[in-house]
Motif scaffolding. Structure first.
Motif, PDB file in Angstrom:
ATOM      1  N   PHE A  51      -2.370  -3.839 -11.004  1.00  0.00           N
ATOM      2  CA  PHE A  51      -2.949  -4.994 -10.323  1.00  0.00           C
ATOM      3  C   PHE A  51      -3.495  -6.003 -11.335  1.00  0.00           C
ATOM      4  O   PHE A  51      -3.314  -7.217 -11.183  1.00  0.00           O
ATOM      5  CB  PHE A  51      -4.069  -4.518  -9.384  1.00  0.00           C
ATOM      6  N   ARG A  74      -0.863 -12.402  -1.662  1.00  0.00           N
ATOM      7  CA  ARG A  74      -1.560 -11.148  -1.463  1.00  0.00           C
ATOM      8  C   ARG A  74      -2.469 -10.823  -2.649  1.00  0.00           C
ATOM      9  O   ARG A  74      -3.617 -10.424  -2.478  1.00  0.00           O
ATOM     10  CB  ARG A  74      -0.502 -10.078  -1.334  1.00  0.00           C
ATOM     11  N   ALA A  75      -1.950 -11.036  -3.852  1.00  0.00           N
ATOM     12  CA  ALA A  75      -2.742 -10.729  -5.042  1.00  0.00           C
ATOM     13  C   ALA A  75      -3.960 -11.638  -5.137  1.00  0.00           C
ATOM     14  O   ALA A  75      -5.060 -11.188  -5.469  1.00  0.00           O
ATOM     15  CB  ALA A  75      -1.872 -10.874  -6.284  1.00  0.00           C
ATOM     16  N   GLU A 131      -1.015  -1.376  -7.537  1.00  0.00           N
ATOM     17  CA  GLU A 131      -0.853  -2.814  -7.528  1.00  0.00           C
ATOM     18  C   GLU A 131      -1.754  -3.436  -6.478  1.00  0.00           C
ATOM     19  O   GLU A 131      -1.811  -4.639  -6.330  1.00  0.00           O
ATOM     20  CB  GLU A 131       0.609  -3.163  -7.259  1.00  0.00           C
ATOM     21  N   GLU A 132      -2.439  -2.596  -5.734  1.00  0.00           N
ATOM     22  CA  GLU A 132      -3.445  -3.036  -4.782  1.00  0.00           C
ATOM     23  C   GLU A 132      -4.797  -2.605  -5.340  1.00  0.00           C
ATOM     24  O   GLU A 132      -4.925  -1.506  -5.873  1.00  0.00           O
ATOM     25  CB  GLU A 132      -3.232  -2.349  -3.432  1.00  0.00           C
ATOM     26  N   SER A 154      -6.537 -10.604  -2.606  1.00  0.00           N
ATOM     27  CA  SER A 154      -7.223  -9.382  -3.047  1.00  0.00           C
ATOM     28  C   SER A 154      -8.264  -9.690  -4.109  1.00  0.00           C
ATOM     29  O   SER A 154      -9.380  -9.163  -4.080  1.00  0.00           O
ATOM     30  CB  SER A 154      -6.214  -8.386  -3.636  1.00  0.00           C
TER      31      SER A 154
END
Lengths: 254, 285, 287, 232
Positions: C157, C180-181, A110-111, C184
């Motif tokens: 992701f 956060r997403a 998910e990162e 990123s």
């Protein structure tokens, strides 16, 4: 011992409208509690206050002894509370299975860095999640629709998927906003059976519900709201027999 | 007294900017879509007036002709492009991309037809100066101030006193109710685009009298005007005009401490500050 | 043959850049018109490092990418607070600000005259001067970019980013961090744009602000829209199709000054036509 | 028969909200349409107004099928909707609200309600002509909304939760005036309400919906005998 979910003294004003007025109640673990009341009674406002979507003017919410006051929605979920929405808010361009995967708590891949530099581990993690998602979907009876886009699901299937998606968060207290509205016949029976099954699996449910038949069949406890006030609390039979409600409804003074 | 000159220049420039801001405010508040195309209409206006004058039209005929033509172009854009997209249920993103495309087409069509070099109007009277209270003002500058103030007053009068103006504000205020009270939002949108485009044409002609014509001058102008509209509160004509003056003055005064090329930075800084502290504008609750 | 290799190498660089735009605009739904400015920063930083220090080429690209990551996070951050149309204004502003810096900060960027003489890349003692040689580098760049994009989009992701585009509130209700997403995604887009900038500067050995202005941003958008938003295939196809256009125009005998305007006009026309009749582009998904 | 809906189905996307809905309305009659949230009341009103296409069934107005008629056409024919919570133009003054709507809707030789009639019916609006409509109290806003809905010659009023957010005594006053308007001018009305008590006081007939279908259709006194739970 502290109660499972403890809501005390919630007040909320929207402009001139008192949406919630000194609402206090407790929800016991493992039970199905139905929130009932006419439109604008404040049911969804209570959901919003518990899950951090709005801050009440006064009042507190505690879950398993821990205070949830001032937490963001994102953090409330981590305490083990998840909710559905009246207008579903599914991800329409994603498949049913991907909607469920999106509900699963933080996992590998998910990162972006993990996804790029550990592709095989991501693959394995993803395969695991997808299998688990299929199980969740099977639990609500949607296994055969796993790879269908949400926009192509029937309304009844979408409602089931909403429940599947919050089950994926592995929350223990589920807040369901009108899980049966717009359903009839087989779809309705299916959702009711699902709610019972969830209870048997150990979940606690707080449900906004309009359908009397559903309330009578599934509720252990009923909370009756009217114009932001918590008017009555009791078993479905007690509430339905309560003459006070008829008075509120047909012309008694509040 | 450099600062005084800069202040006056700022106010003059602010009047030109204010006209663009009022136009954008009208369009944005009513249609709720962020249109980039008025930037190209701004450029178009100047070139149309220039062409008419080169063919011997008197100045005021050229201005009027350009204003009318821009109004028609605006109406056509709404009818032929935006309304079609709207009927197809296009998202904001799609409309915005189409609008960017249209701006690119129009600006480059102008550049192709007139070259992208700067063209001068070459009107001797435009640069003649008059002394007003010690400050020297060119005729162009005085015209800009006159038109700016007139446009502001005219827009206020139009929006609050005429039936069409009220209808436009009604559509902006509650589109759904407008639909079910037969205010015909679609026709109102066409009217708004026509009026907005006609108005943006005025500074489109006046500013190049001083600075010369160039096909791509509209975008920074529109962006600055947009910032004035947002900072002033969307839907408020006074807010848009006032903030246009403020931004223009600040841009000019900033010349005291840094070179002119960076004025876009100043504008942008103001915008960021507004977005952080008053994201809904100065004049909204 | 040089001609063809140049076309391929440039298209490959633009694929990398298209991925950056597609990620932000198509996948996450952050409408950014400032990716050309970030691209420019990558190009100027690489050029500066190679011209004024003995930084090896790979390190220069890495530094450029790293700084562009930071920059892109900074310019994307307002999208968290400012919604939709207002962010577009912010993004336009950033693009114009970028152009202002490239044009006016003469000491660092050579101003409007540009920066000639950017050295060709040297890796392990080998100098990639000829287009055919450089093609190898740009292919590696594009390959890595596409691989990253593919890896991300198939991972959870990617699903998270698409979910954010559809409904941020629902994502937060599932316990995920939208912030956060988005950060990123912005970082990744910055890395793509920055390294594309580095390749561009060293390939052409000359850069000037006109490659990184608003028109360039619109060109980027056109590539993504024509190729097809939201898919890898679309981002790859778009640049190859659109970069062929100037080559075709070159076959017709028109004055150079006019050709530039005509090219940009056609891009604009493509944007309108695709939005009206095929918003999903050639190989993309519904916008 | 003013309005006749037979076997109507409608919905959004994959969701069917109402199915098999039939009801009739006479001139001068007030029909209270009650039921829980999501029961399909608003959807029914929207279908009558033409804001939502009927999937099946027919809607007749004055005996003519109006399925193909535009929203504007229906407004012109006298069908007026007072939408829930957004019946005014909040950024305009009271007088401007009335002026813009009157300009489009007050026509013909003898319209039923001219702006002057609205100011006479609701004197408080007359006092507040220059006030920004959105800054008035909820009750005053709702009076203005009702005033806008009846400007011109209304024949069939569709009111969607007009009492929401109003104090009980205000609701009573507003409903009395509304009752008066319908009776003295022969205007038919469908009143969607959650304030059952107030609605029952002025209704001639009651229809209760549940999950997109009609479960009760009868007189107010009979409605009081039904189960409370049918209402929400």
């Amino acid at each position: 011992m502290s109660p499972y979910l403890d809501v005390t003294g919630l007040n909320k004003r929207f402009g001139g409208l008192q949406a919630l007025s000194d609402c206090s109640f407790k929800v016991a673990q493992g039970r199905i509690t139905c929130l009932v009341g006419p439109n604008g009674a404040g049911k969804t406002t209570i959901f919003n206050a518990i899950t951090g979507f709005l801050t009440p003017d006064t009042g507190h919410v505690a879950f398993r002894g821990a205070s949830l006051d001032g937490l963001s929605p994102q953090r409330v979920v981590r305490h083990g509370i998840a909710r559905t929405f009246q207008n579903l808010r599914l991800f329409a361009d994603l498949t049913a299975r991907d909607n469920v995967v999106a509900g699963m708590p933080g996992h590998f891949g998910e990162e972006p860095l993990g996804a790029i530099f550990r592709p095989f581990r991501t693959s394995r993690a993803l395969a695991g999640k997808r299998a688990a998602a299929l199980e969740v979907l099977a639990n609500v009876g949607l296994a055969d629709r796993a790879d269908a886009l949400v926009r192509n699901l029937s309304y009844g299937e979408q409602k089931l998927l909403c429940i599947a998606r919050i089950l994926a968060t592995s929350a223990e207290l589920l807040l369901l906003d009108e899980p049966t509205s717009g359903l009839s016949g087989a779809a309705l029976t299916e959702v009711m059976a699902l709610l019972r099954r969830l209870q048997a699996e150990g979940k606690t449910l707080l449900v906004v519900e309009h359908n009397t038949r559903v309330v009578q069949q599934i509720a252990d406890e009923v909370l009756f709201l009217h114009q932001g006030h918590l008017m009555a609390q009791g078993s479905p039979a007690e509430i339905i027999a309560d003459p006070k409600l008829a008075e509120i409804y047909f012309g008694g003074a509040l | 007294m450099l600062w005084l000159n800069l202040l006056i220049n700022g106010l003059i420039w602010g009047c030109a900017l204010g006209m663009v801001a009022i136009s954008f405010s009208l369009i944005f508040a009513t249609t709720r879509f962020f249109h980039v195309a008025p930037a190209a209409v701004y450029s178009l206006g100047g070139y149309l007036a220039w062409s008419m004058m080169k063919r011997g039209a008197p100045e005021w005929v050229a201005l009027l002709g350009a204003v009318v033509a821009c109004g028609l172009v605006g109406a056509a854009i709404q009818k032929l492009l935006y309304e079609r997209l709207d009927r197809r249920g296009a998202t904001h993103l799609v409309v915005l991309i189409a609008s960017l495309g249209l701006a690119a087409v129009m600006q480059n069509a102008i550049a192709g037809a007139y070259t992208s070099n700067v063209l001068q109007f070459g009107l001797p009277w435009a640069n003649r100066t008059t002394s007003i209270g010690g400050a020297l003002l060119t005729n162009t500058q005085m015209l800009t101030v006159c038109f700016g103030v007139l446009s502001y007053l005219g827009a206020m009068w139009f929006a609050h006193r005429t039936l069409l103006g009220k209808r436009i504000r009604a559509v902006a205020s509650n589109p759904f109710l407008a639909e079910i009270t037969r205010l015909e939002p679609r026709r109102v949108h066409i009217a708004v685009m026509a009026i907005g485009s006609a108005m943006v044409c005025i500074p489109g002609v006046l500013v190049p009298l001083d600075l010369g014509l160039q096909p791509f001058g509209g975008v920074p102008m529109l962006l600055t005007a947009t910032i004035a509209v947002i900072a002033g509160g969307v839907g408020s004509i006074s807010g848009a005009f006032l903030l246009a003056l403020v931004i223009a003055v600040l841009q000019n005064l900033s010349l005291l401490v840094m070179p002119g090329e960076w004025s876009i930075g100043i504008t942008f800084g103001i915008f960021i500050i507004f977005m952080l502290f008053r994201p809904r504008g100065l004049f909204t609750g | 043959m040089d001609f063809f290799a140049t076309y391929l190498a440039l298209a490959e660089i633009y694929v990398l850049l298209g991925l950056s735009t597609n990620l932000l605009v198509g996948i996450v739904g952050i409408f950014s018109v400032s990716q050309a400015a970030v691209f420019g920063v990558g190009a100027y930083i690489t050029a500066f490092l190679l011209m004024h220090s003995s930084t090896p080429f790979p390190l220069a690209i890495l530094v450029a990418a790293g700084l562009c990551i930071l920059l892109n996070i900074l310019v994307t951050l307002p999208s968290l607070r400012v919604s939709g149309d207002y962010f577009v204004v912010t993004s336009f502003g950033i693009q114009l600000l970028g152009t202002a810096v490239f044009t006016n900060w003469t000491k660092g960027t050579g101003g409007a005259n540009g920066l000639p003489g950017v050295p060709a890349p040297i890796i392990l003692g080998h100098e990639f001067i000829e287009p055919q040689e450089f093609l190898l580098l740009s292919s590696i760049g594009m390959g890595l970019g596409c691989l990253c994009f593919w890896l991300i989009m198939r991972a959870p992701f990617g699903g998270l980013l698409r979910a954010i585009r559809e409904d941020e509130l629902a994502v937060a209700a599932l316990g995920k961090s939208v912030l956060r997403a988005k950060v990123s995604a912005a970082a990744l887009a910055g890395a793509f744009a920055g390294s594309a900038g580095g390749l561009y500067a060293t390939f052409l050995s000359f850069i000037d602000p006109s490659s990184f202005d608003l028109d360039a941003s619109i060109f980027l958008l056109t590539m993504v829209v024509v190729g097809g938003a939201r898919t890898l295939a679309g981002s790859v196809l778009g640049p190859f199709v659109l970069l062929a256009l100037p080559q075709i125009l070159a076959l017709i005998d028109i004055p150079a000054s006019f050709a530039a305007a005509l090219r940009q006009l056609i891009y604009g026309l493509l944007l309108i036509v695709f939005m009206l009749f095929r918003p999903q582009g050639l190989l993309g998904e519904r916008l | 028969m003013l309005l006749e809906i037979s076997d109507l189905s409608a919905g959004y996307g994959t969701k069917t909200v109402i199915s098999g809905v039939s009801l009739t309305l006479e001139p001068g009659q007030i029909l209270a349409l009650l039921g829980h949230n999501g029961a399909g009341k608003t959807t029914t009103l929207k279908a009558v107004m033409g804001l939502l296409p009927a999937r099946s069934g027919t809607i007749r107005f004055d005996g003519n099928a109006i399925g193909g008629m535009s929203v504007a056409g229906r407004v012109g024919a006298g069908i007026r909707l007072l939408p829930e919570g957004r019946g005014i133009f909040p950024d305009l003054s009271v007088a401007d609200n009335i002026d813009v709507v009157a300009a489009q809707n007050v026509s013909g030789a003898s319209p039923m309600f001219r702006p002057a009639d609205i100011y006479r019916l609701f004197p408080v609006l007359d006092e507040r002509r220059t006030t920004r409509a959105g800054s008035m109290s909820g009750g005053q806003q709702q009076m203005l909304a009702l005033g806008l809905a009846i400007l011109g010659t209304p024949r069939c009023l569709l009111l969607d939760e007009p009492s929401i957010g109003l104090a009980p005594n205000l609701v009573e006053r507003l409903f009395q005036q509304f009752h008066e308007i319908c009776k003295s001018h022969g205007v038919g009305a469908v009143l969607v309400e959650q304030n059952v008590a107030a609605a029952l006081k002025i209704a001639d007939r009651v229809v209760i919906m549940n999950n997109g279908a009609i479960v009760f259709d009868g007189l107010p006194e009979d409605a009081r005998q039904t189960n409370v739970w049918d209402y929400f």
